[in-house]
Design an enzyme around this catalytic site. Structure first.
Site, short mmCIF file in Angstrom:
data_model
loop_
_atom_site.label_atom_id
_atom_site.label_comp_id
_atom_site.label_asym_id
_atom_site.label_seq_id
_atom_site.Cartn_x
_atom_site.Cartn_y
_atom_site.Cartn_z
N GLY A 247 0.82 -1.20 0.00
CA GLY A 247 0.00 0.00 0.00
C GLY A 247 0.85 1.25 0.00
O GLY A 247 2.04 1.21 0.33
N GLN B 70 2.97 9.93 1.37
CA GLN B 70 4.26 9.24 1.25
C GLN B 70 5.01 9.61 -0.02
O GLN B 70 6.20 9.32 -0.14
CB GLN B 70 4.05 7.72 1.30
CG GLN B 70 3.64 7.22 2.67
CD GLN B 70 3.48 5.73 2.66
OE1 GLN B 70 2.42 5.21 2.33
NE2 GLN B 70 4.56 5.02 2.99
N CYS C 156 6.87 -0.19 6.88
CA CYS C 156 6.41 0.94 6.08
C CYS C 156 7.52 1.36 5.12
O CYS C 156 8.69 1.41 5.51
CB CYS C 156 6.04 2.09 7.01
SG CYS C 156 5.40 3.55 6.17
N LEU C 157 7.13 1.67 3.90
CA LEU C 157 8.09 2.13 2.91
C LEU C 157 8.77 3.42 3.34
O LEU C 157 9.90 3.70 2.92
CB LEU C 157 7.40 2.33 1.56
CG LEU C 157 6.81 1.06 0.93
CD1 LEU C 157 5.95 1.42 -0.27
CD2 LEU C 157 7.91 0.10 0.56
N HIS D 108 -3.56 1.01 8.11
CA HIS D 108 -2.22 1.59 8.01
C HIS D 108 -2.22 2.80 7.06
O HIS D 108 -1.71 3.87 7.41
CB HIS D 108 -1.25 0.51 7.52
CG HIS D 108 0.17 0.95 7.38
ND1 HIS D 108 1.16 0.51 8.21
CD2 HIS D 108 0.77 1.76 6.47
CE1 HIS D 108 2.31 1.04 7.83
NE2 HIS D 108 2.10 1.80 6.77
N GLU D 109 -2.81 2.63 5.88
CA GLU D 109 -2.82 3.71 4.89
C GLU D 109 -3.72 4.87 5.31
O GLU D 109 -3.37 6.03 5.11
CB GLU D 109 -3.20 3.20 3.50
CG GLU D 109 -2.27 2.14 2.93
CD GLU D 109 -0.78 2.49 2.97
OE1 GLU D 109 -0.43 3.68 2.87
OE2 GLU D 109 0.03 1.56 3.10
N HIS E 109 -1.92 7.04 7.65
CA HIS E 109 -1.02 7.98 6.95
C HIS E 109 -1.76 9.27 6.59
O HIS E 109 -1.19 10.35 6.67
CB HIS E 109 -0.48 7.36 5.66
CG HIS E 109 0.78 6.58 5.83
ND1 HIS E 109 1.95 7.14 6.30
CD2 HIS E 109 1.06 5.28 5.58
CE1 HIS E 109 2.89 6.22 6.33
NE2 HIS E 109 2.38 5.08 5.90
#
Length: 173
Positions: free
Chosen positions: A47, A52, A89-90, A131-132, A135
């Protein structure tokens, strides 16, 4: 379409509460396409949220192997159950932690045609959605990790979660 550069911990945009999308425009459609291309361009990418890639809009995409899910102005309207598991997480490379999340979520969102719709997710997909959406509210998964449950992915040694949270907040730099 274009792959986007992923912002890393310490970038203030990751702590920004994102603005709602007022209408679906060609730029919004391009952003959805770019986010999808970015998550599909590498391994272990389930995701990605717009902040991000430096864009503080309420948009995210998820693909946990069940097909692309696009979230525009998402709101979790129902949660059920509980699960704990590892998250990464990226935007926080090299780190993972144990997080408690709902096992099931129902999300009210828009599709790319601007029509209100609902998306449901269980297990890993539910985790990705939560999670997204976090963000989009300036929340990182490390904010949910308890002391002693954050690890270096290269050697599995525990990390100081509070130190990492301080690093992620622009006002502390």
């Amino acid at each position: 379409m274009a792959e986007k550069m992923i912002r890393k911990i310490g970038d203030p945009v990751l702590r920004t509460v994102c603005k709602p999308v007022p209408a679906i425009t060609p730029n919004i459609v391009k952003l959805l396409n770019d986010l999808a291309e970015t998550i599909h361009s590498g391994e272990n990418r389930a995701g990605l949220a717009a902040p991000q890639v430096g864009i503080p809009k309420r948009i995210a995409v998820i693909d946990y192997g069940t097909g692309l899910i696009e979230l525009i102005n998402p709101v979790i309207v129902e949660r059920a159950g509980e699960q704990s598991g590892f998250e990464a997480c990226l935007s926080i490379p090299g780190v993972y932690g144990t997080v408690k999340r709902a096992k099931y979520v129902k999300v009210k969102t828009w599709n790319r045609a601007g029509k209100e719709t609902y998306v449901e997710g269980e297990d890993h997909v539910a985790v990705c959605m939560q999670h997204e959406i976090d963000h989009l509210d300036g929340i990182l998964y490390i904010d949910h990790v308890k002391k002693g449950q954050l690890y270096n992915e290269h050697n599995d040694k525990p990390l100081d979660v509070l130190k990492l949270i301080r690093l992620s907040r622009s006002e502390d730099r």
